[in-house]
Motif scaffolding. Structure first.
Motif, PDB file in Angstrom:
ATOM      1  N   ARG A 134       2.739   4.324  -1.134  1.00  0.00           N
ATOM      2  CA  ARG A 134       2.595   5.061  -2.397  1.00  0.00           C
ATOM      3  C   ARG A 134       3.937   5.455  -3.018  1.00  0.00           C
TER       4      ARG A 134
ATOM      5  N   CYS B  77       0.811  -1.222   0.000  1.00  0.00           N
ATOM      6  CA  CYS B  77       0.000   0.000   0.000  1.00  0.00           C
ATOM      7  C   CYS B  77       0.844   1.271   0.000  1.00  0.00           C
TER       8      CYS B  77
ATOM      9  N   GLY C  62       0.688   1.307  -3.925  1.00  0.00           N
ATOM     10  CA  GLY C  62      -0.027   2.484  -3.450  1.00  0.00           C
ATOM     11  C   GLY C  62      -1.507   2.245  -3.329  1.00  0.00           C
TER      12      GLY C  62
END
Length: 289
Positions: A40, A38, A45
């Motif tokens: 970014r 997750c 991201g």
């Protein structure tokens, strides 16, 4: 040895997710692995991950036997969450596009979550999910946030996961919040809570034959994530809070504007339903340590 992980990226009004197909439940991702996916800057991201797993593949007590598919939702920091209103619509979009489920007009698709089984149908906005029975908590709660000024009272709303909603007097107050810093809730909720800041708008004009429709703008800080462009359960919680403040004359239908788009909320017989779009963006694979 790195593991090659296929994935699909999707979003619901800008609330974005890494979708991972794991029908037989063989994949176990650590909190750190979810956080990397997750991230970014160093990962794909996203605001969270959606693991697509059959309910029958889960340990007894964790599954929802009335639903074939279970949505294993994890926040961007890897923590598990009970429910995600935007995520479940994206999850259903993935099931349909992958040929793992079907949903025709008038039909209902059941999806298992940590907040129980949720029913999803087609709607004018895309998909509508029945979030179920909600609970309003009128306990004294104060919220402090950067740019808010003095602490303001909030109301607790539970729609399968916990929320605290704060009303602001103007759009300038809403726009002036700095949600790069996590708001402080007093007293601190045992399991944390998402925090929604809302500005009610005048009721949309209707003629005598139409039911009134409420409108609000909202920003949200999600626990385990930070500020997001949208939060489906937070949208429902915000509409429920404003309706609670309005009293018996409050409408049962709401339009909620978030930074990522517009969602619809309906209240029916003590239950709350959320509707909105769901989009799949691209698919690929990632090397996961």
């Amino acid at each position: 040895m790195p593991h090659i992980l296929p994935f699909t990226k999707g979003h619901g009004t800008g609330n974005d997710f890494v979708i991972i197909a794991d029908p037989d439940g063989s994949l176990q991702l650590s909190d750190d692995q979810v956080a990397v996916l997750c991230d970014r800057r160093f990962g794909i991201g996203a605001d969270g991950t959606l693991r697509v797993v059959r309910s029958a593949a889960l340990p007894e007590g964790a599954s929802t036997p009335d639903a074939e598919w279970f949505m294993d939702y994890r926040n961007a920091d890897g923590s598990a969450a009970e429910m995600c209103g935007n995520g479940i619509r994206v999850y259903v979009r993935y099931l349909l596009d992958a040929g793992l489920a079907s949903l025709a007009p008038g039909e209902t698709l059941l999806i298992g979550t940590r907040a129980g089984t949720k029913a999803v149908t087609l709607s004018d906005l895309g998909f509508e999910v029945d979030l179920g029975v909600y609970r309003v908590d009128d306990s004294d709660v104060l919220v402090r946030a950067r740019g808010l000024g003095p602490a303001r009272p909030g109301v607790g709303i539970d729609v399968g996961n916990p929320h605290v909603v704060v009303a602001l007097p103007s759009h300038d107050d809403l726009d002036g919040l700095d949600l790069t810093v996590q708001p402080v809730i007093e007293p601190v909720p045992a399991h944390g809570a998402n925090v929604e800041f809302v500005v009610p708008a005048p009721l949309r004009p209707t003629d005598a034959s139409q039911e009134s429709v409420g409108e609000i703008r909202m920003r949200v800080f999600e626990r385990g994530v930070g500020e997001t462009l949208s939060c489906g359960t937070g949208v429902a919680a915000a509409a429920l809070a404003v309706r609670h403040w309005a009293g018996p004359q409050g409408p049962d239908r709401w339009i909620v504007e978030v930074p990522g788009g517009v969602l619809g909320v309906r209240m029916v017989a003590g239950r709350v339903l959320l509707s909105g779009p769901a989009t799949l963006v691209y698919s690929g694979q990632v090397s996961l340590a």
